[in-house]
Scaffold this active site. Structure first.
Site, PDB file in Angstrom:
ATOM      1  CG  HIS A 189      -3.892  -3.179   3.858  1.00  0.00           C
ATOM      2  ND1 HIS A 189      -2.682  -2.815   4.382  1.00  0.00           N
ATOM      3  CD2 HIS A 189      -4.436  -2.053   3.322  1.00  0.00           C
ATOM      4  CE1 HIS A 189      -2.486  -1.519   4.184  1.00  0.00           C
ATOM      5  NE2 HIS A 189      -3.534  -1.037   3.536  1.00  0.00           N
ATOM      6  CB  CYS A 231      -0.970  -0.033   1.181  1.00  0.00           C
ATOM      7  SG  CYS A 231      -2.347   1.124   1.012  1.00  0.00           S
TER       8      CYS A 231
END
Length: 494
Positions: free
Chosen positions: A437, A335
């Site tokens: 994630h 991310c």
């Protein structure tokens, strides 16, 4: 789900942060579930950088996701209607019923609290229509005098909802009786009346040595001690916010992984499958600490990517990463870590601060532009370099574009012809990055990623099985140590 009549609610408040509120609520959720009760967790206001994505595309605190798993119920934005995600020392992004309403400074949020309170009670009422029991988690301590006005996190909520309260304190920190008595004394008479008892957490030793103190506490306050939870060595459940402490590696942990402890690190629970793997040595590297040699470096997510990128450079990570790659090491970016690996990060709307353009580490040929609207989705697919299935979730405000993305790391919805590529793998196969994630949560994909990184692990590790076993262990300890019949009775008397 059919409408159910609310039987009762119970709120767990703590004398301090990290007193054990999240864990106790999770354990109680599992106990109630094992007893066949309809139960859901609820936290009116949470401040955390660990979050989860709900099926309807909202965002809640990671602790409430764990509690929902304990209760065996689907996630809902109403389980955590107010989530504050700090992005500076004085400000935070405000998530209201799953969606961002923007960034607010602390004083501005104080003025916004009446609107936040509306969301809190709207969500509480909606959960109350679906579940018979609601287990509520407070935040910090109810005795923070400077935060009492307009409180929606602790006694402010309990009073309006007429919700009974038990207070938990951590004896391992020391001063447990002062914590409990002092907290109670700082409450109003009306608030004190809602407190139905105490729980003492993390006790080591012979309970007989504590009995005199328990008797004194009950006589002093007129409140019962509902139980003493033992110190559960090796209990590993997702942390609410604080990054776990490093653990000294043993002889079985030959593969070294290091992760910078960014000032605004987010969703560090991504790395629990690595940290708890019996054959991996995982170490977080803090401010001004020496960066040791490693087999794998992972750049984690961040709530303020530009700030954390500059911190990374100031700490010598750019040089350390380049040296690591020259010697054949592997590198993963998750991310915000993905965004840092590119050439530039542009923030034209000033979402993260006044500096709107940042030079990345330039290890991957792509650029990122931050946008106001977040991507919030649960996804599945497979790793692009193997058939291993993978699941995860996206929580990011950036849009990334560039040539490096032509060689993706993940193919989402891979059973369809229009599979969506995610992330990238470098042409020399040393760098892998993704927006996902939960990237290490699927056992087969975890094993494939470790194989890619060069780890010769023997055991396959499943974090989901581990979470379930730890929840069962916690519930067993609660059943053995707490007066559960009394606690259930308190919940039902409203």
């Amino acid at each position: 789900m059919a409408k159910q009549e609310l039987t009762g609610a119970l709120m767990v408040q703590g004398t301090t942060s990290d007193a054990g509120k999240s864990i106790l609520v999770a354990g109680l959720c599992r106990v109630f579930y094992r007893r066949g009760m309809s139960v859901a967790p609820f936290k009116p206001q949470n401040m955390a950088l660990n979050s989860a994505v709900t099926p309807d595309g909202g965002e809640i605190g990671r602790a409430q996701a764990l509690q929902a798993q304990a209760a065996n119920v689907p996630l809902s934005v109403h389980m955590n209607p107010v989530l504050l995600k700090p992005n500076t020392d004085t400000g935070a992004q405000v998530i209201l019923q799953g969606h961002s309403i923007g960034n607010l400074e602390a004083l501005d949020y104080h003025e916004y609290k009446p609107k936040a309170a509306e969301a809190v009670f709207d969500s509480f009422n909606m959960l109350s229509e679906q579940y018979q029991h609601i287990l509520v988690e407070g935040a910090g301590s109810p005795a923070e005098i400077n935060l009492r006005k307009g409180d929606i996190a602790n006694m402010g909520f309990a009073l309006k909802a007429n919700c009974p309260v038990i207070i938990i304190a951590d004896i391992d920190k020391g001063g447990v009786f002062a914590h409990l008595v002092g907290t109670l004394e700082l409450l109003s008479e009306e608030e004190q009346a809602l407190v139905k008892g105490f729980v003492i957490n993390r006790f080591r030793g012979d309970i007989a040595l504590l009995q005199g103190g328990l008797d004194w506490l009950e006589e002093k306050t007129g409140k019962p001690v509902l139980g003493v939870l033992p110190y559960l060595h090796g209990l590993h459940l997702d942390a609410e916010d604080a990054v776990p402490e490093n653990v000294k590696a043993d002889d079985n942990q030959q593969f070294k992984i290091i992760i910078p402890r960014l000032p605004h690190i987010s969703n560090h629970t991504d790395f629990e499958p690595l940290r708890l793997h019996p054959e991996l040595d995982v170490e977080y590297i803090s401010h001004l600490e020496t960066i040791p040699p490693a087999d794998l470096i992972i750049l984690p997510g961040s709530k303020n990517v530009g700030f954390d990128l500059q911190w990374l450079k100031s700490q010598g990570w750019e040089e350390a990463i380049n040296k690591h790659l020259r010697y054949g090491g592997k590198l993963i970016g998750i991310c915000g870590g993905l965004q840092m690996l590119g050439k530039t990060i542009s923030d034209p709307l000033g979402i993260e601060g006044e500096i709107t353009d940042h030079i990345g580490l330039a290890l991957m040929d792509f650029h990122t532009t931050l946008q106001a609207e977040k991507q919030l989705t649960n996804v599945g697919g497979k790793l692009a370099f193997t058939d291993a299935p993978i699941t995860g979730y996206e929580i990011h405000a950036g849009i990334t574009h560039g040539k490096a993305l032509e060689n993706p790391a993940v193919l989402l919805d891979s059973n369809h012809e229009d599979a969506k590529p995610d992330g990238a793998i470098s042409t020399d196969d040393q760098i892998l990055c993704t927006y996902l994630h939960g990237f290490f949560d699927t056992p087969d994909s975890l094993q494939a990623i470790l194989d890619w990184a060069g780890a010769t692990t023997i055991e396959q590790f499943d974090i989901n099985t581990q979470r379930e076993s730890q929840l069962e262990r916690l519930a067993d300890a609660i059943e053995d140590s707490l007066a559960m019949d009394d606690i259930i009775s308190i919940t039902q008397k409203q």
